[in-house]
Design a protein around this motif. Structure first.
Motif: not given
Length: 167
Positions: A1-12, A159-167
């Motif tokens: 069984m898979e556990l549902p996860l939480l997600a943070c999202v952002d866009v640059d 972290r998600v803000d930095r991830l999309c900025r660096d992506g």
């Protein structure tokens, strides 16, 4: 069984293109993501005041589609509601996800008329503005309060803000 996860999202945004990022995690208080996804989007809609969702929503949906796990709640950088019954980015995302996935908005600035809870974290004197759909607003605000990190912005939102900025 898979556990549902939480997600943070952002866009640059980069001119007519964008990079969307998602961080998936299991518990509100964790500092460590289970997965990170980054998607480049070649063409985004132009910015229109009051219709920001037209620009951001396709990017968020593209990065969330990368998850192989079900998502229990999505945290967006912005407002869920722009006023009583006036949908913002988060409400449009909730609808696009079939109305089954709660969406919590965390904004650094107030939006006049948005039904938000002001939340102080750490030793900051500047609040965050939390809005939500699919979950009680008080519960959503408490979950954001419990997120890891000693400062105004929780660790995973930074972290998600930095991830999309660096992506």
């Amino acid at each position: 069984m898979e556990l549902p996860l939480l997600a943070c999202v952002d866009v640059d945004y980069r001119g007519e293109a964008a990079v969307a990022a998602a961080i998936l995690f299991l518990d509100w208080s964790t500092a460590d993501p289970l997965a990170e996804h980054v998607v480049a989007v070649e063409h985004v809609a132009p910015y229109r005041p009051g219709a920001f969702y037209e620009r951001e929503l396709p990017c968020i949906l593209a990065v969330l589609a990368r998850s192989r796990w079900p998502i229990a709640t999505v945290v967006v950088d912005g407002h869920v509601w722009l006023g009583e019954g006036v949908p913002g980015l988060g409400a449009h995302l909730h609808a696009a996800l079939g109305g089954q996935t709660p969406v919590v908005g965390v904004a650094k600035s107030p939006y006049h008329g948005a039904p938000a809870v002001t939340l102080l974290r750490g030793d900051s004197t500047r609040p965050l503005y939390v809005t939500a759909v699919g979950v009680e607003l008080a519960i959503a605000a408490d979950n954001i309060r419990r997120m890891h990190g000693p400062h105004r912005l929780p660790t995973l939102l930074k972290r998600v803000d930095r991830l999309c900025r660096d992506g």
